[in-house]
Design a protein around this motif. Structure first.
Motif, short mmCIF file in Angstrom:
data_model
loop_
_atom_site.label_atom_id
_atom_site.label_comp_id
_atom_site.label_asym_id
_atom_site.label_seq_id
_atom_site.Cartn_x
_atom_site.Cartn_y
_atom_site.Cartn_z
N ILE A 96 0.88 -1.25 0.04
CA ILE A 96 0.09 -0.13 -0.13
C ILE A 96 0.86 1.49 -0.09
O ILE A 96 0.26 2.04 0.13
N GLY A 97 2.05 1.35 -0.02
CA GLY A 97 2.95 2.13 -0.03
C GLY A 97 3.69 2.91 1.18
O GLY A 97 4.14 3.64 1.39
N LYS A 98 3.84 1.83 2.25
CA LYS A 98 4.39 2.34 3.51
C LYS A 98 5.72 2.79 3.29
O LYS A 98 6.20 3.74 4.02
N SER A 99 6.56 2.14 2.75
CA SER A 99 7.97 2.38 2.44
C SER A 99 8.25 3.40 1.53
O SER A 99 9.04 4.54 1.91
N LYS A 100 7.35 3.70 0.72
CA LYS A 100 7.56 5.00 -0.13
C LYS A 100 7.37 6.16 0.73
O LYS A 100 7.90 7.31 0.76
N LEU A 101 6.02 6.04 1.76
CA LEU A 101 5.76 7.23 2.32
C LEU A 101 6.78 7.61 3.48
O LEU A 101 7.10 8.66 3.45
N SER A 102 7.33 6.44 3.63
CA SER A 102 8.43 6.64 4.82
C SER A 102 9.77 7.32 4.07
O SER A 102 10.22 8.44 4.47
N GLN A 103 10.00 6.90 3.06
CA GLN A 103 11.20 7.57 2.28
C GLN A 103 10.69 9.11 2.04
O GLN A 103 11.76 9.97 1.93
N GLU A 104 9.78 9.23 1.19
CA GLU A 104 8.96 10.45 0.91
C GLU A 104 9.27 11.65 2.32
O GLU A 104 9.94 12.55 2.12
N PHE A 105 8.79 11.16 3.46
CA PHE A 105 8.75 11.78 4.79
C PHE A 105 10.45 12.12 5.16
O PHE A 105 10.56 13.15 5.41
N ALA A 106 10.90 10.94 5.12
CA ALA A 106 12.49 11.19 5.39
C ALA A 106 13.20 12.27 4.49
O ALA A 106 13.83 13.17 5.07
N GLU A 107 13.00 12.25 3.41
CA GLU A 107 13.54 13.28 2.27
C GLU A 107 13.06 14.57 2.54
O GLU A 107 13.60 15.71 2.74
N TYR A 108 11.71 14.83 2.88
CA TYR A 108 10.93 15.87 3.33
C TYR A 108 11.79 16.44 4.43
O TYR A 108 12.27 17.70 4.63
N VAL A 109 11.76 15.72 5.51
CA VAL A 109 12.47 16.19 6.77
C VAL A 109 13.89 16.38 6.74
O VAL A 109 14.45 17.68 7.43
N THR A 110 14.78 15.83 6.17
CA THR A 110 16.18 16.07 6.25
C THR A 110 16.50 17.19 5.21
O THR A 110 17.36 17.85 5.70
N THR A 111 15.69 17.37 4.32
CA THR A 111 15.94 18.38 3.32
C THR A 111 15.63 19.86 4.20
O THR A 111 16.34 20.74 4.02
N ARG A 112 14.48 19.81 4.77
CA ARG A 112 13.93 21.02 5.35
C ARG A 112 14.79 21.13 6.59
O ARG A 112 15.12 22.28 6.94
N SER A 113 15.32 20.21 7.20
CA SER A 113 16.19 20.33 8.49
C SER A 113 17.42 21.01 8.14
O SER A 113 18.10 21.83 9.13
N HIS A 132 17.66 23.77 6.60
CA HIS A 132 17.70 25.22 7.07
C HIS A 132 17.19 25.46 8.41
O HIS A 132 17.35 26.58 8.77
N VAL A 133 16.78 24.52 9.14
CA VAL A 133 16.29 24.86 10.36
C VAL A 133 17.57 24.41 11.67
O VAL A 133 17.31 24.95 12.76
N GLY A 134 18.29 23.68 11.20
CA GLY A 134 19.53 23.28 12.20
C GLY A 134 19.81 21.84 12.24
O GLY A 134 20.50 21.62 13.11
N GLY A 135 18.97 21.14 11.72
CA GLY A 135 19.55 19.60 11.52
C GLY A 135 18.40 18.86 12.36
O GLY A 135 18.25 19.23 13.24
N CYS A 136 18.36 17.65 11.82
CA CYS A 136 17.58 16.63 12.50
C CYS A 136 17.95 15.33 11.87
O CYS A 136 18.67 15.16 10.95
N VAL A 137 17.59 14.37 12.57
CA VAL A 137 18.03 12.81 12.09
C VAL A 137 16.46 12.30 12.19
O VAL A 137 15.79 12.23 12.73
N PHE A 138 16.49 11.29 10.89
CA PHE A 138 15.35 10.43 10.61
C PHE A 138 15.70 9.17 10.69
O PHE A 138 16.65 8.75 9.80
N LEU A 139 15.24 8.35 11.61
CA LEU A 139 15.49 6.87 11.89
C LEU A 139 14.21 6.17 11.56
O LEU A 139 13.40 6.55 11.60
#
Length: 130
Positions: A8-25, A27-34
């Motif tokens: 149903i796309g769980k892996s794709k959703l996770s990958q997209e979210f990880a890309e969004y968070v790490t790209t955005r981070s 600019h904000v000061g960094g974060c880690v996506f596990l």
């Protein structure tokens, strides 16, 4: 946590979210996506999904500058003491951070029930996260 039927796309959703968070981070000061993944083949290993995510994190941390690694090592050693070897069994890359050989305890050397061992691991993982 993302869960659902296969395909149903769980892996794709996770990958997209990880890309969004790490790209955005950046600019904000960094974060880690596990992220970790439950594997039915390895379901006998307790906490397999979370331990694989933290193992990857430990590998990333171990590649940081030496001062950062030493700070993390000191904090973990102070908080977890000898129990850190139990976590190394779940997260082998943790040994890279603490900087010493950890003799991973054999199951037959411990005299605790499976329930007690699982409670102990849950407690240690919480201590690790803190």
């Amino acid at each position: 946590m993302i869960c659902g039927s296969s395909g149903i796309g769980k892996s794709k959703l996770s990958q997209e979210f990880a890309e969004y968070v790490t790209t955005r981070s950046s600019h904000v000061g960094g974060c880690v996506f596990l992220s970790g993944r439950f594997d039915k083949v390895q379901q006998a290993q307790p906490f397999q999904a979370i331990s694989s995510a933290f193992d990857k994190y430990c590998l990333w941390l171990s590649s940081r500058d030496q001062i950062t690694v030493e700070k993390i090592s000191s904090a973990l050693s102070a908080d977890l003491k000898d129990d850190v070897t139990s976590l190394v069994a779940l997260m082998p890359n943790l040994a890279r951070i603490i900087g010493k050989d950890c003799d991973v305890e054999k199951d037959d050397e411990k005299d605790e029930s499976a329930v007690d061992a699982q409670k102990r691991l849950r407690y240690l993982i919480c201590q690790f996260v803190e």
